[in-house]
Enzyme design. Structure first.
Site, PDB file in Angstrom:
ATOM      1  CE  LYS A  60      19.356  70.647  15.318  1.00  0.00           C
ATOM      2  NZ  LYS A  60      18.990  69.575  16.236  1.00  0.00           N
ATOM      3  N   GLY A 189      25.798  65.499  31.039  1.00  0.00           N
ATOM      4  CA  GLY A 189      25.631  64.616  29.875  1.00  0.00           C
ATOM      5  C   GLY A 189      26.190  65.256  28.610  1.00  0.00           C
ATOM      6  N   GLY A 191      26.062  64.236  25.609  1.00  0.00           N
ATOM      7  CA  GLY A 191      25.458  63.531  24.475  1.00  0.00           C
ATOM      8  C   GLY A 191      24.997  64.548  23.446  1.00  0.00           C
ATOM      9  CB  VAL A 192      22.533  64.204  20.693  1.00  0.00           C
ATOM     10  CG1 VAL A 192      22.287  64.918  19.405  1.00  0.00           C
ATOM     11  CG2 VAL A 192      23.014  62.801  20.426  1.00  0.00           C
ATOM     12  CB  VAL A 246      26.522  64.528  38.754  1.00  0.00           C
ATOM     13  CG1 VAL A 246      25.833  65.669  39.487  1.00  0.00           C
ATOM     14  CG2 VAL A 246      27.308  65.070  37.555  1.00  0.00           C
ATOM     15  CB  VAL A 278      21.461  61.865  31.871  1.00  0.00           C
ATOM     16  CG1 VAL A 278      22.426  62.847  32.509  1.00  0.00           C
ATOM     17  CG2 VAL A 278      20.117  61.890  32.588  1.00  0.00           C
ATOM     18  NE  ARG A 280      13.321  62.550  24.478  1.00  0.00           N
ATOM     19  CZ  ARG A 280      12.644  63.596  24.961  1.00  0.00           C
ATOM     20  NH1 ARG A 280      13.288  64.607  25.503  1.00  0.00           N
ATOM     21  NH2 ARG A 280      11.336  63.640  24.889  1.00  0.00           N
ATOM     22  CG  HIS A 452      35.928  71.733  -8.743  1.00  0.00           C
ATOM     23  ND1 HIS A 452      36.591  71.584  -7.542  1.00  0.00           N
ATOM     24  CD2 HIS A 452      36.502  72.804  -9.360  1.00  0.00           C
ATOM     25  CE1 HIS A 452      37.537  72.512  -7.453  1.00  0.00           C
ATOM     26  NE2 HIS A 452      37.495  73.271  -8.543  1.00  0.00           N
TER      27      HIS A 452
HETATM   28  P1  NAI Z   1      22.303  60.915  24.864  1.00  0.00           P
HETATM   29  O1  NAI Z   1      22.068  59.489  25.081  1.00  0.00           O
HETATM   30  O2  NAI Z   1      22.691  61.414  23.505  1.00  0.00           O
HETATM   31  O3  NAI Z   1      23.442  61.448  25.853  1.00  0.00           O
HETATM   32  C1  NAI Z   1      23.360  61.347  27.251  1.00  0.00           C
HETATM   33  C2  NAI Z   1      24.759  61.455  27.822  1.00  0.00           C
HETATM   34  O4  NAI Z   1      24.647  61.573  29.221  1.00  0.00           O
HETATM   35  C3  NAI Z   1      25.613  60.226  27.555  1.00  0.00           C
HETATM   36  O5  NAI Z   1      26.877  60.625  27.074  1.00  0.00           O
HETATM   37  C4  NAI Z   1      25.698  59.554  28.915  1.00  0.00           C
HETATM   38  O6  NAI Z   1      26.896  58.845  29.105  1.00  0.00           O
HETATM   39  C5  NAI Z   1      25.607  60.744  29.838  1.00  0.00           C
HETATM   40  N1  NAI Z   1      25.113  60.439  31.181  1.00  0.00           N
HETATM   41  C6  NAI Z   1      24.094  59.597  31.512  1.00  0.00           C
HETATM   42  N2  NAI Z   1      23.892  59.630  32.856  1.00  0.00           N
HETATM   43  C7  NAI Z   1      24.790  60.526  33.355  1.00  0.00           C
HETATM   44  C8  NAI Z   1      25.074  61.008  34.667  1.00  0.00           C
HETATM   45  N3  NAI Z   1      24.362  60.588  35.719  1.00  0.00           N
HETATM   46  N4  NAI Z   1      26.069  61.906  34.828  1.00  0.00           N
HETATM   47  C9  NAI Z   1      26.778  62.351  33.751  1.00  0.00           C
HETATM   48  N5  NAI Z   1      26.554  61.929  32.488  1.00  0.00           N
HETATM   49  C10 NAI Z   1      25.564  61.030  32.289  1.00  0.00           C
HETATM   50  O7  NAI Z   1      20.978  61.635  25.397  1.00  0.00           O
HETATM   51  P2  NAI Z   1      20.464  63.123  25.247  1.00  0.00           P
HETATM   52  O8  NAI Z   1      21.557  64.049  24.840  1.00  0.00           O
HETATM   53  O9  NAI Z   1      19.727  63.395  26.508  1.00  0.00           O
HETATM   54  O10 NAI Z   1      19.461  63.016  24.036  1.00  0.00           O
HETATM   55  C11 NAI Z   1      18.290  62.198  24.172  1.00  0.00           C
HETATM   56  C12 NAI Z   1      17.883  61.570  22.870  1.00  0.00           C
HETATM   57  O11 NAI Z   1      17.476  62.557  21.950  1.00  0.00           O
HETATM   58  C13 NAI Z   1      19.009  60.793  22.256  1.00  0.00           C
HETATM   59  O12 NAI Z   1      18.554  59.498  21.996  1.00  0.00           O
HETATM   60  C14 NAI Z   1      19.315  61.519  20.980  1.00  0.00           C
HETATM   61  O13 NAI Z   1      19.625  60.618  19.941  1.00  0.00           O
HETATM   62  C15 NAI Z   1      18.049  62.305  20.691  1.00  0.00           C
HETATM   63  N6  NAI Z   1      18.423  63.552  20.056  1.00  0.00           N
HETATM   64  C16 NAI Z   1      18.900  63.514  18.783  1.00  0.00           C
HETATM   65  C17 NAI Z   1      19.346  64.649  18.165  1.00  0.00           C
HETATM   66  C18 NAI Z   1      19.950  64.544  16.819  1.00  0.00           C
HETATM   67  O14 NAI Z   1      19.778  63.522  16.168  1.00  0.00           O
HETATM   68  N7  NAI Z   1      20.708  65.525  16.362  1.00  0.00           N
HETATM   69  C19 NAI Z   1      19.270  65.961  18.829  1.00  0.00           C
HETATM   70  C20 NAI Z   1      18.826  65.869  20.190  1.00  0.00           C
HETATM   71  C21 NAI Z   1      18.396  64.703  20.754  1.00  0.00           C
END
Ligand code: NAI
Length: 475
Positions: A60, A189, A191-192, A246, A278, A280, A452
């Protein structure tokens, strides 16, 4: 030589779940110890887990720094503000982030002291009989016997076999500490972490290419939200490629070569840094000695019941190392609930009202069910949505992108979900959390006076739109 000390509660892990459990247990008069192995960037013990050291808080800090930089180049002009060429001192930005981390990790140490939680710095392993053996950083071992032991060991980044972490291929830890803006950043990935850290470096000038394995973008979010998010991220220049398998990476002189296949066949990109995010996995390796009776799932999660009890007398587990979303705030609540259960109070966590937030620009946030989930479960619902483009405060802030959507049961009007994309929705989502926790209806929310001008008016009008009586749009 090992000595044994006796506690009411021994917590393994001083991250979000563990420190909440330890502080709440101590508040309830239980003699509490917390064991944590992590070291900060300065090589000294640092409490607070992934969240404070290399997760939520540092990301952040960088998101905010990079947003200020991006706004200088892209938004300030709209306000009539001009200046010389914007420049970023990455080392200074990272040093600011490190100072914030130090402030907060030190804050947990101070809270432990104030609450009389005994802290042991080293790796803790659960032995049979509720004994925790701690191998301390000075090489000595200490044994802690807990009437109760709470396992809160957290999680580690998943490493792909063909993309080993090093100088050029990094996880979230490395991507928080680049010493300069990589010209080309690859991300595996979407994701988040990929979206948040991809945004940071994109805003600072990297060409960012994100390779996502799934054919859909952010499938966990409501479809309308993920669709708009994809459009906004594309406008910002994030190159998000879906359905990419990949297969290999190779570090060469000119950068990291990433090979993948998509529906068009074999592809490759060359990048200066590659962030692999990808998912955790639970950090349960070496956490349990033989014979504890605690069970692990095939994914390495500690098996627990709905009260986070492992089935072994006095042994509990919380946070990222058990089932449920890997979110700091989910761990907070489990930590508090377990401490209260140990003290004989009715602790519980409501999994149905856990908020989800992605801190991109615009932010994404949601609570409860998506429209897709309601349809799949055959639950009759009504939807009301309202765009920020029609909210005076959002337009005045030059943040018109996004909307709020409220989903309510078609017969009872009970709120079943709230989905938001836009400025500050990480804060607004809590109106939905609160309403759902109190079993509120869309009509309840519609009849609550909202200030408002404020962004929260989008929530108000979206709730009114459920009954086709939004004031500021045609219904
Ligand atoms: P994630 O589960 O959010 O995203 C991983 C992404 O990688 C998914 O879209 C998945 O389909 C993709 N993926 C998996 N294997 C792959 C591959 N071999 N090739 C290409 N794509 C692939 O996991 P991320 O981003 O690593 O985050 C880990 C954890 O940390 C999550 O559970 C998340 O909730 C938490 N986190 C939460 C935050 C928040 O609440 N703002 C901020 C950062 C992390």
């Amino acid at each position: 030589m090992s000595e044994q000390q006796q506690f009411d509660v021994v917590v393994i892990g001083g991250g979000p779940a563990g420190y909440h459990a330890a502080i709440r247990a101590a508040q309830l008069g239980l003699k509490t110890a917390c064991v944590d192995a992590a070291l900060g960037k300065d090589g000294k013990p640092a409490l607070g887990g992934t969240c404070l050291r290399v997760g939520c808080i540092p990301s952040k800090a960088l998101l905010d720094s990079s947003r200020q930089f991006w706004n200088m180049g892209h938004i300030f002009d709209q306000h009539g503000i001009s200046f010389g060429k914007a420049a970023i001192d990455v080392k200074k930005m990272v040093a600011r982030k490190d100072a914030i981390v130090k402030q907060f990790t030190g804050g947990i140490a101070a809270l432990f002291k104030a609450n009389k939680v005994s802290t042991f710095f080293g790796f803790g392993q659960l032995q049979p009989g509720n004994v925790v053996a701690v191998k301390q950083h000075d090489g000595s071992t200490v044994e802690l016997k807990g009437t109760n032991v709470i396992l809160a060991a957290g999680s580690d980044s998943i490493e792909l076999p063909f993309a080993k972490f090093g100088e050029h291929i990094v996880d979230n830890v490395g991507a928080l500490d680049f010493d300069k803006v990589p010209k080309r950043l690859g991300v595996i990935g979407a994701g988040v972490i990929g979206l948040e850290l991809g945004s940071v470096w994109k805003r600072l000038g990297s060409e960012v290419t994100i390779l996502e394995g799934l054919p859909d973008f952010l499938p966990a979010a409501d479809k309308e939200v993920s669709k708009l998010a994809a459009r906004e991220f594309k406008k910002q220049g994030l190159d998000i490629r879906l359905g990419c398998k990949v297969s290999n990476t190779e570090v060469k002189k000119d950068g990291v070569h990433v090979s993948y296949t998509d529906d068009k066949g074999e592809q490759s990109i060359v990048v200066d840094k590659l962030l692999v995010c990808v998912g955790r996995r639970p950090a349960t390796k070496a956490l349990l000695a033989d014979g504890t009776g605690v069970q692990l799932s095939p994914r390495g999660q500690i098996e627990v019941d709905e009260h986070c009890h492992t089935g072994v007398d006095g042994v509990w587990a919380i946070g990222d190392c058990v089932r449920g979303p890997m979110l700091a705030h989910k761990g907070f609540e489990e930590g508090i609930a377990v401490a209260e259960l140990i003290a004989g109070l009715p602790g519980h966590v409501n999994f149905d009202t856990i908020p989800y937030v992605i801190y991109t620009e615009p932010e994404l946030a949601w609570v409860g069910k998506t429209e897709e989930q309601l349809k799949a479960e055959g639950i009759p619902y009504k939807a009301g949505s309202f765009p920020f483009a029609a909210v005076g405060r959002a337009v005045a802030m030059a943040e018109p992108a996004g909307f709020v959507k409220v989903l309510a049961h078609a017969e009872t009007d009970t709120i079943l979900g709230m989905h938001l994309i836009g400025a500050n929705v990480s804060e607004l989502v809590h109106e939905g959390v609160l309403a759902m926790e109190f079993k509120g209806s869309a009509d309840d929310l519609a009849r609550i006076c909202h200030a408002h001008p404020s962004l929260s008016e989008a929530v108000h009008d979206a709730a009114m739109a459920v009954h086709k009586r939004a004031i500021h749009k045609a219904n």
